[in-house]
Design an enzyme around this catalytic site. Structure first.
Site, PDB file in Angstrom:
ATOM      1  N   CYS A   2      52.638  72.076-101.922  1.00 30.88           N
ATOM      2  CA  CYS A   2      51.833  71.793-103.110  1.00 30.88           C
ATOM      3  C   CYS A   2      52.198  70.436-103.675  1.00 30.88           C
ATOM      4  O   CYS A   2      53.339  70.005-103.564  1.00 30.88           O
ATOM      5  CB  CYS A   2      52.115  72.805-104.202  1.00 30.88           C
ATOM      6  SG  CYS A   2      51.627  74.451-103.803  1.00 30.88           S
ATOM      7  N   ARG A  27      49.245  66.429 -96.418  1.00 37.68           N
ATOM      8  CA  ARG A  27      50.143  67.526 -96.096  1.00 37.68           C
ATOM      9  C   ARG A  27      49.415  68.856 -95.909  1.00 37.68           C
ATOM     10  O   ARG A  27      50.020  69.828 -95.491  1.00 37.68           O
ATOM     11  CB  ARG A  27      51.168  67.681 -97.211  1.00 37.68           C
ATOM     12  CG  ARG A  27      52.018  66.450 -97.287  1.00 37.68           C
ATOM     13  CD  ARG A  27      52.897  66.514 -98.479  1.00 37.68           C
ATOM     14  NE  ARG A  27      53.706  65.315 -98.540  1.00 37.68           N
ATOM     15  CZ  ARG A  27      54.633  65.114 -99.436  1.00 37.68           C
ATOM     16  NH1 ARG A  27      54.885  66.041-100.327  1.00 37.68           N
ATOM     17  NH2 ARG A  27      55.315  64.023 -99.444  1.00 37.68           N
ATOM     18  N   TRP A  75      48.994  75.091-102.082  1.00 38.27           N
ATOM     19  CA  TRP A  75      49.114  75.782-100.802  1.00 38.27           C
ATOM     20  C   TRP A  75      49.575  77.175-101.185  1.00 38.27           C
ATOM     21  O   TRP A  75      50.721  77.377-101.561  1.00 38.27           O
ATOM     22  CB  TRP A  75      50.123  75.060 -99.903  1.00 38.27           C
ATOM     23  CG  TRP A  75      50.228  75.681 -98.544  1.00 38.27           C
ATOM     24  CD1 TRP A  75      49.423  75.429 -97.461  1.00 38.27           C
ATOM     25  CD2 TRP A  75      51.196  76.646 -98.111  1.00 38.27           C
ATOM     26  NE1 TRP A  75      49.824  76.200 -96.399  1.00 38.27           N
ATOM     27  CE2 TRP A  75      50.908  76.953 -96.760  1.00 38.27           C
ATOM     28  CE3 TRP A  75      52.262  77.297 -98.718  1.00 38.27           C
ATOM     29  CZ2 TRP A  75      51.647  77.864 -96.020  1.00 38.27           C
ATOM     30  CZ3 TRP A  75      53.010  78.216 -97.979  1.00 38.27           C
ATOM     31  CH2 TRP A  75      52.696  78.475 -96.643  1.00 38.27           C
ATOM     32  N   ASN A  99      54.971  74.023-108.435  1.00 36.98           N
ATOM     33  CA  ASN A  99      55.282  74.105-107.002  1.00 36.98           C
ATOM     34  C   ASN A  99      56.445  75.071-106.867  1.00 36.98           C
ATOM     35  O   ASN A  99      57.430  74.934-107.591  1.00 36.98           O
ATOM     36  CB  ASN A  99      55.754  72.757-106.446  1.00 36.98           C
ATOM     37  CG  ASN A  99      54.628  71.784-106.297  1.00 36.98           C
ATOM     38  OD1 ASN A  99      53.473  72.122-106.506  1.00 36.98           O
ATOM     39  ND2 ASN A  99      54.970  70.557-105.922  1.00 36.98           N
ATOM     40  N   GLY A 100      56.360  75.983-105.920  1.00 39.26           N
ATOM     41  CA  GLY A 100      57.473  76.899-105.690  1.00 39.26           C
ATOM     42  C   GLY A 100      57.051  78.352-105.826  1.00 39.26           C
ATOM     43  O   GLY A 100      55.862  78.670-105.769  1.00 39.26           O
ATOM     44  N   GLU A 483      58.204  73.518 -77.958  1.00 33.10           N
ATOM     45  CA  GLU A 483      57.536  72.563 -78.837  1.00 33.10           C
ATOM     46  C   GLU A 483      56.078  72.380 -78.402  1.00 33.10           C
ATOM     47  O   GLU A 483      55.174  72.291 -79.233  1.00 33.10           O
ATOM     48  CB  GLU A 483      58.322  71.237 -78.850  1.00 33.10           C
ATOM     49  CG  GLU A 483      57.723  70.099 -79.639  1.00 33.10           C
ATOM     50  CD  GLU A 483      57.474  70.404 -81.118  1.00 33.10           C
ATOM     51  OE1 GLU A 483      57.948  71.422 -81.638  1.00 33.10           O
ATOM     52  OE2 GLU A 483      56.744  69.610 -81.738  1.00 33.10           O
ATOM     53  N   LYS A 487      52.837  73.162 -80.747  1.00 34.92           N
ATOM     54  CA  LYS A 487      51.773  72.192 -81.039  1.00 34.92           C
ATOM     55  C   LYS A 487      50.409  72.791 -80.752  1.00 34.92           C
ATOM     56  O   LYS A 487      49.471  72.650 -81.527  1.00 34.92           O
ATOM     57  CB  LYS A 487      51.901  70.914 -80.188  1.00 34.92           C
ATOM     58  CG  LYS A 487      52.970  69.919 -80.534  1.00 34.92           C
ATOM     59  CD  LYS A 487      52.790  69.224 -81.842  1.00 34.92           C
ATOM     60  CE  LYS A 487      53.445  70.022 -82.935  1.00 34.92           C
ATOM     61  NZ  LYS A 487      54.725  69.680 -83.404  1.00 34.92           N
ATOM     62  N   GLU A 490      49.497  75.368 -83.394  1.00 34.23           N
ATOM     63  CA  GLU A 490      49.262  74.779 -84.716  1.00 34.23           C
ATOM     64  C   GLU A 490      47.875  74.172 -84.841  1.00 34.23           C
ATOM     65  O   GLU A 490      47.216  74.332 -85.863  1.00 34.23           O
ATOM     66  CB  GLU A 490      50.286  73.661 -84.992  1.00 34.23           C
ATOM     67  CG  GLU A 490      51.646  74.147 -85.381  1.00 34.23           C
ATOM     68  CD  GLU A 490      52.625  72.976 -85.591  1.00 34.23           C
ATOM     69  OE1 GLU A 490      53.359  73.008 -86.574  1.00 34.23           O
ATOM     70  OE2 GLU A 490      52.655  72.050 -84.761  1.00 34.23           O
ATOM     71  N   HIS A 506      60.917  88.768 -65.935  1.00 31.36           N
ATOM     72  CA  HIS A 506      61.460  89.849 -66.764  1.00 31.36           C
ATOM     73  C   HIS A 506      60.441  90.326 -67.795  1.00 31.36           C
ATOM     74  O   HIS A 506      60.811  90.926 -68.796  1.00 31.36           O
ATOM     75  CB  HIS A 506      62.750  89.388 -67.450  1.00 31.36           C
ATOM     76  CG  HIS A 506      63.835  89.055 -66.474  1.00 31.36           C
ATOM     77  ND1 HIS A 506      64.492  90.018 -65.752  1.00 31.36           N
ATOM     78  CD2 HIS A 506      64.323  87.862 -66.057  1.00 31.36           C
ATOM     79  CE1 HIS A 506      65.369  89.426 -64.943  1.00 31.36           C
ATOM     80  NE2 HIS A 506      65.278  88.116 -65.116  1.00 31.36           N
ATOM     81  N   LYS A 605      52.408  70.359 -94.777  1.00 25.75           N
ATOM     82  CA  LYS A 605      53.551  69.544 -94.377  1.00 25.75           C
ATOM     83  C   LYS A 605      54.610  69.587 -95.468  1.00 25.75           C
ATOM     84  O   LYS A 605      54.282  69.800 -96.629  1.00 25.75           O
ATOM     85  CB  LYS A 605      53.081  68.106 -94.168  1.00 25.75           C
ATOM     86  CG  LYS A 605      53.955  67.378 -93.178  1.00 25.75           C
ATOM     87  CD  LYS A 605      53.291  66.176 -92.594  1.00 25.75           C
ATOM     88  CE  LYS A 605      54.196  65.494 -91.613  1.00 25.75           C
ATOM     89  NZ  LYS A 605      54.347  66.263 -90.370  1.00 25.75           N
TER      90      LYS A 605
HETATM   91  N1  HGA Z   1      53.371  80.050-105.960  1.00 24.41           N
HETATM   92  C1  HGA Z   1      52.343  79.141-106.397  1.00 24.41           C
HETATM   93  C2  HGA Z   1      52.642  77.709-105.895  1.00 24.41           C
HETATM   94  C3  HGA Z   1      52.706  77.673-104.395  1.00 24.41           C
HETATM   95  C4  HGA Z   1      53.384  76.435-103.801  1.00 24.41           C
HETATM   96  O1  HGA Z   1      54.215  75.764-104.375  1.00 24.41           O
HETATM   97  N2  HGA Z   1      53.052  76.108-102.527  1.00 24.41           N
HETATM   98  O2  HGA Z   1      53.664  75.026-101.912  1.00 24.41           O
HETATM   99  C5  HGA Z   1      50.968  79.593-105.957  1.00 24.41           C
HETATM  100  O3  HGA Z   1      50.816  80.413-105.031  1.00 24.41           O
HETATM  101  O4  HGA Z   1      50.003  79.140-106.557  1.00 24.41           O
END
Ligand code: HGA
Length: 610
Positions: A2, A27, A75, A99-100, A483, A487, A490, A506, A605
């Site tokens: 975020c 990101r 995110w 964020n978090g 890796e 890729k 992803e 196996h 990212k």
């Molecule tokens: N938990 C919050 C923020 C998510 C976040 O920091 N993502 O990188 C949410 O879900 O909105």
């Protein structure tokens, strides 16, 4: 992950906030929003699911003009990516971006509901807005109320808050998620990454863990973890804002793949003498510490973890040092037995990877000899908190799927292996001089591998209709196969699994049929004949083989077997070279499938949440 941007100024700040969000958008995010204290003195917001361009379009249609504001790209961790869950979240007169993850959000939510607060989103973040609003009833000052609020939050946060009642300031708090203040003249800014603010300033103040900041137009005040008034160092960047443009390339990822010869060259610069690695490249105390190292513990996530796995082969084979490698999200919660005189090595592109950072913080309590970070960002938490550092010189990596960061990490890890071996006297006769010479040739070899671009593009057609693939490798090529599989997953969303080639019989051999392409990397080493037998096992079951093989490996095209010849390279360096065609392969498969190559779905990212 975020992104946060905030501004307090004398001019209209909406365009600054939007530009900041765009600069962070590479990101990968799922929604965006902005809250502004408007010129007619109201707190208003605009939020949109999808890319920042959706928000921009909405703001073009209905502009929000004001001199104080916060903005966010999300995110999602809690609640689907939709408008109602997008930040900023409101409570009464205030707006919050976060964020978090707030781990005790369920309990707080219940308490706040009981107090009459109405929740309009499924996020953990909304509890912060209501809790702060509640604190403001007794503690009228926004900064004081924020200090009281964070005391009740468990988890990780980077927070920015504005209030219509105190529109002279922006307040912020950091714990586990980075924040930086951008300093202007008569205006100040806040962001989760300085990149977001390079269009308005080159002077920054990084918040430290536990800091609370009050940012006004003409002043910044910071309190530390203990509530003490503190000054934080001002960092000035003189290099001009880094341009982010794709040049002649269709995607950032392809550009970054092609930058590898240049960035590997840069990562080597100043770190080699004529026939030795310069140990002090890791820091002034490196030689003294390396002499004591008897064991290495590497911890990382994702692509960086694969780099660590390659390094394990090098450290044990070349330097004779036992090495363990583990993903950070496991290491941090496990009861770990630390070997005596162990060096703790972390690897991270951004230096803000939450799990890796937490693992480093745990490691400090566990009695490791010292910590060392291999990282691409000089001003990052990981670098700041480690005893020794080797900065990779990959430059800014924009594609969410890491490419040049990985190969430069490998170069850094080989320099580490040679340095440890040199200081401890465990390298074989002439090994260091030979590998230094080979490292100098590496950028040219990478250039030759990139020249196979068109060949790999054709091979990609074999995958466009497939749903599953296997990647095989032996020895240090096994992590390269991992890796390669990562890729492909992803960016093309094709299911891909990697196995050490010897493990095939196996279990995974049961999956092999005409619909399961099997990709293999085959340098010319002592495992080649064994690998060839494994490939026969695949062919015997009708599997399609795609083999990237040394030009001297004696492998040729045949029924169901597509061989791409690779330039010859010293076996130790082969993991770096053989990564290139696998990157190109996943890129071209993704292009054929029409996916969003630079911002693949669900990913982001710089993974700053657990
Ligand atoms: N938990 C919050 C923020 C998510 C976040 O920091 N993502 O990188 C949410 O879900 O909105």
């Amino acid at each position: 992950m975020c992104g946060i941007v905030g501004a307090v100024a004398e001019r209209n700040i909406t365009a600054i906030l939007l530009e900041g969000l765009k600069r962070l958008e590479y990101r990968g995010y799922d929604s965006a929003g902005v809250a502004v204290f408007t010129n007619d003195e109201k707190l208003e917001r605009m939020r949109r699911p999808g890319k920042v361009s959706e928000l921009e379009r909405a703001l073009d249609a209905e502009p929000l003009l004001g001199r104080l504001g916060i903005a966010h790209t999300r995110w999602a961790t809690h609640g689907a990516p939709c408008e109602r869950n997008a930040h900023p979240h409101f409570s009464g007169d205030l707006a919050v971006v976060h964020n978090g993850i707030i781990e005790n959000y369920e309990a707080l939510r219940e308490q706040l509901k009981a107090l009459g607060y109405v929740f309009t989103s499924d996020t953990d973040t909304e509890v912060i807005a209501h809790l702060l609003s509640h604190k403001l009833k007794d503690l009228a000052d926004l900064t004081v109320a924020l200090k009281a609020t964070v005391k009740e939050l468990h988890g990780a946060y980077g927070l920015a808050v504005i209030s219509a009642k105190q529109p002279d300031r922006l307040v912020a708090a950091r714990s586990g998620s980075p924040l930086v203040i951008g300093l202007g003249l008569g205006e100040n800014f806040l962001a989760s990454d300085q990149l977001a603010l390079r269009q308005v300033t080159d002077r920054f103040m990084y918040l430290e863990e536990g800091d609370i900041a009050e940012i006004r137009r003409d002043s910044v005040q910071i309190w530390d973890l203990n509530g003490k008034d503190v000054e934080r160092e001002v960092v000035q960047y003189r290099d001009g804002a880094e341009a982010a443009d794709k040049g002649e390339f269709r995607h950032y990822m392809l550009k970054e793949i092609h930058e590898q010869p240049a960035v590997v060259q840069r990562t080597l610069e100043g770190r080699l003498s004529q026939n030795q690695v310069l140990v002090q490249a890791f820091g002034p105390q490196a030689a003294e510490l390396f002499a004591k190292v008897r064991n290495v513990q590497i911890v990382a996530c994702g692509t960086s973890y694969h780099a660590g796995m390659v390094a394990r082969y090098w450290l044990e084979e070349l330097a004779g040092i036992p090495c363990q490698v583990e993903v950070a999200s496991e290491f941090r919660y496990r009861k770990v037995v630390v070997q005596p005189d162990s060096l703790f090595v972390t690897i991270s592109q951004s230096g803000e990877t939450a799990d890796t950072l937490a693992a480093l913080r745990n490691a400090k309590e566990l009695g490791f000899l010292a910590s060392l970070a291999i990282c691409n960002v000089g001003i990052s938490s990981l670098v700041r908190e480690s005893d020794l550092t080797l900065l990779t010189q990959a430059g800014r990596e924009i594609g969410v799927a890491s490419t040049k960061a990985f190969t430069t990490q490998l170069v850094g890890l080989l320099l580490l292996t040679l340095s440890l071996g040199q200081v401890r006297g465990t390298l074989g006769e002439g090994v260091e001089a030979k590998l230094v010479e080979e490292l100098r040739r590496l950028p040219a070899r990478l250039g030759e591998a990139l020249a196979m671009d068109n060949t790999v593009e054709k091979i990609a057609e074999l995958f466009a209709e497939k749903n599953h693939t296997l990647f095989l490798g032996r020895g240090a090529q096994f992590p390269v196969a991992m890796e390669g599989a990562l890729k492909l997953k992803e960016i093309s969303y094709i299911h891909a699994e990697a196995y050490p080639a010897g493990e095939l019989k196996h279990g995974p051999l049961a999956l092999v049929d005409n619909d399961m392409p099997v990709v293999t990397v085959a340098p010319n080493n002592e495992l080649l004949e064994k690998l060839k037998s494994n490939l026969q096992e695949v062919r015997a079951r009708g599997g399609q083989l795609i083999v990237f093989a040394d030009e001297k490996a004696g492998m040729t095209n045949g029924e169901g077997t597509h061989v791409v010849h690779m330039p010859h390279i010293h076996d130790i360096l082969s993991p770096i070279l053989y990564t290139i065609p696998l990157q190109l392969l996943s890129y071209y498969v993704a292009v054929l499938k029409g996916t969003d190559v630079d911002q693949p779905r669900n990913l982001a990212k710089s993974v700053t949440v657990e």
